[in-house]
Each structure stands twice: as C-alpha cells, then as structure tokens.
Design a protein around this motif. Structure first.
Motif, PDB file in Angstrom:
ATOM      1  N   MET A   1       0.840  -1.200   0.000  1.00  0.00           N
ATOM      2  CA  MET A   1       0.000   0.000   0.000  1.00  0.00           C
ATOM      3  C   MET A   1       0.875   1.249   0.000  1.00  0.00           C
ATOM      4  O   MET A   1       1.833   1.341   0.745  1.00  0.00           O
ATOM      5  N   LEU A   2       0.552   2.240  -0.847  1.00  0.00           N
ATOM      6  CA  LEU A   2       1.305   3.476  -0.902  1.00  0.00           C
ATOM      7  C   LEU A   2       0.752   4.476   0.102  1.00  0.00           C
ATOM      8  O   LEU A   2      -0.443   4.538   0.331  1.00  0.00           O
ATOM      9  N   ASP A   3       1.658   5.259   0.679  1.00  0.00           N
ATOM     10  CA  ASP A   3       1.189   6.218   1.669  1.00  0.00           C
ATOM     11  C   ASP A   3       2.135   7.409   1.760  1.00  0.00           C
ATOM     12  O   ASP A   3       3.309   7.309   1.422  1.00  0.00           O
ATOM     13  N   ILE A   4       1.589   8.534   2.223  1.00  0.00           N
ATOM     14  CA  ILE A   4       2.355   9.739   2.518  1.00  0.00           C
ATOM     15  C   ILE A   4       2.264   9.942   4.015  1.00  0.00           C
ATOM     16  O   ILE A   4       1.193  10.189   4.559  1.00  0.00           O
ATOM     17  N   ASN A   5       3.390   9.830   4.695  1.00  0.00           N
ATOM     18  CA  ASN A   5       3.381   9.869   6.157  1.00  0.00           C
ATOM     19  C   ASN A   5       3.926  11.161   6.757  1.00  0.00           C
ATOM     20  O   ASN A   5       3.480  11.571   7.831  1.00  0.00           O
ATOM     21  N   HIS A   6       4.907  11.764   6.094  1.00  0.00           N
ATOM     22  CA  HIS A   6       5.581  12.933   6.663  1.00  0.00           C
ATOM     23  C   HIS A   6       5.629  14.063   5.627  1.00  0.00           C
ATOM     24  O   HIS A   6       6.172  13.882   4.537  1.00  0.00           O
ATOM     25  N   ILE A   7       5.063  15.208   5.993  1.00  0.00           N
ATOM     26  CA  ILE A   7       4.957  16.350   5.081  1.00  0.00           C
ATOM     27  C   ILE A   7       5.754  17.528   5.627  1.00  0.00           C
ATOM     28  O   ILE A   7       5.612  17.893   6.798  1.00  0.00           O
ATOM     29  N   LEU A   8       6.592  18.121   4.779  1.00  0.00           N
ATOM     30  CA  LEU A   8       7.332  19.325   5.134  1.00  0.00           C
ATOM     31  C   LEU A   8       6.648  20.523   4.477  1.00  0.00           C
ATOM     32  O   LEU A   8       6.443  20.544   3.265  1.00  0.00           O
ATOM     33  N   VAL A   9       6.291  21.518   5.292  1.00  0.00           N
ATOM     34  CA  VAL A   9       5.583  22.700   4.801  1.00  0.00           C
ATOM     35  C   VAL A   9       6.508  23.907   4.896  1.00  0.00           C
ATOM     36  O   VAL A   9       6.986  24.249   5.982  1.00  0.00           O
ATOM     37  N   VAL A  10       6.764  24.542   3.773  1.00  0.00           N
ATOM     38  CA  VAL A  10       7.682  25.681   3.709  1.00  0.00           C
ATOM     39  C   VAL A  10       6.869  26.967   3.822  1.00  0.00           C
ATOM     40  O   VAL A  10       6.030  27.263   2.971  1.00  0.00           O
ATOM     41  N   LEU A  11       7.113  27.735   4.885  1.00  0.00           N
ATOM     42  CA  LEU A  11       6.407  28.988   5.113  1.00  0.00           C
ATOM     43  C   LEU A  11       7.327  30.168   4.831  1.00  0.00           C
ATOM     44  O   LEU A  11       8.496  30.163   5.223  1.00  0.00           O
ATOM     45  N   ASP A  12       6.785  31.176   4.160  1.00  0.00           N
ATOM     46  CA  ASP A  12       7.563  32.351   3.758  1.00  0.00           C
ATOM     47  C   ASP A  12       7.020  33.574   4.484  1.00  0.00           C
ATOM     48  O   ASP A  12       5.914  34.040   4.204  1.00  0.00           O
ATOM     49  N   SER A  13       7.806  34.112   5.395  1.00  0.00           N
ATOM     50  CA  SER A  13       7.348  35.245   6.206  1.00  0.00           C
ATOM     51  C   SER A  13       7.188  36.527   5.398  1.00  0.00           C
ATOM     52  O   SER A  13       6.601  37.502   5.884  1.00  0.00           O
ATOM     53  N   ASP A  14       7.698  36.544   4.167  1.00  0.00           N
ATOM     54  CA  ASP A  14       7.574  37.737   3.327  1.00  0.00           C
ATOM     55  C   ASP A  14       6.180  37.879   2.726  1.00  0.00           C
ATOM     56  O   ASP A  14       5.847  38.917   2.139  1.00  0.00           O
ATOM     57  N   HIS A  15       5.355  36.827   2.838  1.00  0.00           N
ATOM     58  CA  HIS A  15       4.016  36.859   2.263  1.00  0.00           C
ATOM     59  C   HIS A  15       2.961  36.846   3.373  1.00  0.00           C
ATOM     60  O   HIS A  15       3.095  36.107   4.353  1.00  0.00           O
ATOM     61  N   PRO A  16       1.907  37.655   3.215  1.00  0.00           N
ATOM     62  CA  PRO A  16       0.874  37.729   4.264  1.00  0.00           C
ATOM     63  C   PRO A  16       0.034  36.457   4.383  1.00  0.00           C
ATOM     64  O   PRO A  16      -0.497  36.168   5.454  1.00  0.00           O
ATOM     65  N   GLU A  17      -0.112  35.712   3.293  1.00  0.00           N
ATOM     66  CA  GLU A  17      -0.897  34.478   3.302  1.00  0.00           C
ATOM     67  C   GLU A  17       0.021  33.271   3.179  1.00  0.00           C
ATOM     68  O   GLU A  17       1.081  33.346   2.555  1.00  0.00           O
ATOM     69  N   GLN A  18      -0.410  32.161   3.772  1.00  0.00           N
ATOM     70  CA  GLN A  18       0.375  30.926   3.730  1.00  0.00           C
ATOM     71  C   GLN A  18      -0.509  29.785   3.203  1.00  0.00           C
ATOM     72  O   GLN A  18      -0.932  28.909   3.951  1.00  0.00           O
ATOM     73  N   PRO A  19      -0.802  29.798   1.893  1.00  0.00           N
ATOM     74  CA  PRO A  19      -1.673  28.755   1.338  1.00  0.00           C
ATOM     75  C   PRO A  19      -1.099  27.355   1.494  1.00  0.00           C
ATOM     76  O   PRO A  19      -1.856  26.388   1.550  1.00  0.00           O
ATOM     77  N   ALA A  20       0.221  27.236   1.573  1.00  0.00           N
ATOM     78  CA  ALA A  20       0.839  25.912   1.740  1.00  0.00           C
ATOM     79  C   ALA A  20       0.396  25.274   3.052  1.00  0.00           C
ATOM     80  O   ALA A  20       0.184  24.064   3.131  1.00  0.00           O
ATOM     81  N   PHE A  21       0.267  26.079   4.096  1.00  0.00           N
ATOM     82  CA  PHE A  21      -0.145  25.552   5.402  1.00  0.00           C
ATOM     83  C   PHE A  21      -1.586  25.056   5.349  1.00  0.00           C
ATOM     84  O   PHE A  21      -1.893  23.971   5.854  1.00  0.00           O
ATOM     85  N   ASP A  22      -2.463  25.823   4.720  1.00  0.00           N
ATOM     86  CA  ASP A  22      -3.863  25.406   4.606  1.00  0.00           C
ATOM     87  C   ASP A  22      -3.987  24.107   3.811  1.00  0.00           C
ATOM     88  O   ASP A  22      -4.753  23.214   4.176  1.00  0.00           O
ATOM     89  N   ARG A  23      -3.225  24.001   2.720  1.00  0.00           N
ATOM     90  CA  ARG A  23      -3.287  22.776   1.927  1.00  0.00           C
ATOM     91  C   ARG A  23      -2.699  21.601   2.702  1.00  0.00           C
ATOM     92  O   ARG A  23      -3.211  20.483   2.639  1.00  0.00           O
ATOM     93  N   ALA A  24      -1.640  21.854   3.464  1.00  0.00           N
ATOM     94  CA  ALA A  24      -1.017  20.798   4.254  1.00  0.00           C
ATOM     95  C   ALA A  24      -1.978  20.255   5.303  1.00  0.00           C
ATOM     96  O   ALA A  24      -2.022  19.042   5.549  1.00  0.00           O
TER      97      ALA A  24
END
Length: 308
Positions: free
Chosen positions: A1-24
């Motif tokens: 079975m395939l799986d995704i267990n560990h996700i690294l989320v890159v946040l950029d303080s130069d931007h007011p929104e962090q869509p990567a975090f919401d998607r994560a």
C-alpha cells in the motif's frame, strides 16, 4: 500500500498568506500524516566576516531565530485542534530552498509543500527558490496557488506515454502513483492527459521531405495504446483519457482549464544552466500557466510503502 506519512511545509514570512499551510492541513488530515513547518532567517552581518563583535552578532542571530520561531508557533494550535501532529524547524539559511535541503538531510519527508506566486524572467535568470526546489529537492514538491479547498474533485495527471527511456517510464509510474493515491483519499476523479508532436508542422519545416500518408494515424494510435495501458493499470475511466496534439505545456494548460482541475501532477527531468533559463523546463512553465496547484515529480520520487 502506498502512503504519505511525513509532510514538510515551507512557510515564507515575506508573504501575508500561507496557502501551503492550509493545503497541508487538508492533506495531513486526509492521509493521516504528520507535518513539519519550516521557516528560515539570515543576516549577513551575523557571519564571521562581519566587523561586529562576536557577542553582538550572537545576540542578533539568536533574536532573529527566536522571532522566526515565535512566528511559526502561531500556526501550531490550528493543526493540533484538528488532531494533526505538528513540529517546527527554524534554519539559519539565506534562501528557503537551502533551508529545505538542510532539513531533508536530517529528516525523511514524503512530500514538500510550498506556496507560489507568478514568476518573472528575473526569477528564471536567478533561479527562484521554487525552481531550485523543483530541480533539487529529494522529495516531490507541491506548489500551492491558493488557500481555497479543492472543490471540483478533479486531478489531472500528465505523462509522456510513449517515451521508453527508464527515467521517463519511472516518472510516469510515480506521477500516476501519487495522482491515484490523492484521488483515492479525496474521492476525486483522476484524469490522464498526454500530448503528441505536431507532425504536420515538423514536416512543413523540411518541405523536401514528404510525410508518409499514415504517419499521423500511426502516432495517434501509438499514444492511444500506451495511454490505455496506463489508464487500465490506474483505474482511469476511458472518458477521462485526453490525448491531444501540441506542446505539453500548451496541452496541459488547456486541459486543466477545460476540466477545471484542482491539481495537475507532472514530471520533471530538470534542465540546468542557461538552457533552463532560455528554454525553461516544461514543469516550470506549466506552474505559471495553470491556475490550480501543481505537484512536480522527479525520477527518484516515489511514495514509500506503508509500514503496516
């Protein structure tokens, strides 16, 4: 079975929104993964070559790292409220992609997620962090355009169906492994797109050579046969197979818009140096041409087997 267990989320303080975090958060909740949020900071005057006293440099560096840590901590509660295991990392690095590489050297992540904005020719010349991640990151990279949830329930996987070299065959398998995995978890429709060369245009450029009468039919049938093989293997409906003449980036852009895809999954055998600047990589061009999220897979990327 395939799986995704560990996700690294890159946040950029130069931007007011962090869509990567919401998607994560949405992905981690669906696939039962843990997430690590990463930030970086750096000031040249804290380095050894600076004329500042060592104690002063250390105080400044520690203050910057502490401030970045406090910023990352503001995201933790939201994840914990959803029952998602979360950790934070702050790296003293000049560029975000260097921070990601440093993290990847000490931890094992199955997916890297980062927000993205349209890129200029200057970004391409100086190799933007996004491009560095796509070319060098040791895990698949998901570039997120918006915090909006995936609402249309469609994932578009783009492959090079008739390429038989090992790297492209491996990319095709990895693209469809990831796409099928996400489609199953999010209960979305999986579509397959494949482009084939514009034969008439190619022969028009060499008028002294006459194209065989049946060459276009042969090429079309060849792509159709290969796409049907992949579609059967990955449970893709016949009416979700899209085979179109044209350049890959043109075809993917049109098809993503036509089916209103939430996510495009593509492969990349990265082009380096000036050829990458002048010609670009197909994956990088597609990132800026579609309005949805883009997941980029390389030959060595693959979803690791679930230990269970």
């Amino acid at each position: 079975m395939l799986d995704i267990n560990h996700i690294l989320v890159v946040l950029d303080s130069d931007h007011p929104e962090q869509p990567a975090f919401d998607r994560a958060l949405a992905l981690a909740s669906s696939v039962k993964a843990d997430i690590t949020i990463l930030g970086s900071c750096y000031e040249a005057y804290c380095e050894e070559s600076s004329s500042l006293e060592l104690e002063t440099k250390n105080k400044i560096k520690n203050a910057l790292i502490n401030n970045r840590q406090l910023w990352l901590d503001t995201f933790v509660d939201e994840a914990e409220k959803q029952g998602i295991e979360i950790s934070t990392e702050v790296h003293w690095q000049k560029n975000l992609h260097n921070a990601v590489m440093a993290s990847m050297n000490t931890s094992d992540f199955d997916l890297v997620i980062k927000g993205t904005k349209p890129h200029s020719i200057v970004d391409r010349i100086f190799t933007h962090s996004d491009w560095n991640l796509l070319r060098h990151c040791q895990a698949p990279v998901l570039l997120v355009k918006s915090s909006k949830p995936w609402a249309n329930n469609r994932i578009l996987a783009s492959i090079d169906a008739t390429s038989h070299d090992e790297s492209h065959k491996l990319i095709n398998e990895n693209i469809l492994d990831f796409a099928e995995h996400l489609a199953d978890h999010f209960k979305t429709d999986l579509h397959l797109v494949n482009s084939y060369p514009m034969v008439a245009l190619a022969f028009a450029m060499v008028p002294e050579v006459t194209a065989p009468d049946d060459i276009q039919k042969y090429i079309t049938e060849q792509h159709k046969t290969e796409c049907e093989y992949y579609a059967k293997k990955y449970n893709i409906n016949d009416d979700h197979i899209h085979i179109t003449e044209g350049d890959p980036d043109d075809v993917v852009e049109v098809m993503a818009k036509e089916i209103e895809a939430d996510l495009v999954v593509i492969g990349s055998v990265a082009r380096e140096g000036w050829s990458g600047v002048l010609l670009g990589n197909t994956a990088e061009r597609i990132v800026d041409r579609v309005s949805c999220d883009v997941l980029v897979i390389k030959p060595l990327d693959g979803v690791k087997p679930d230990v269970n």
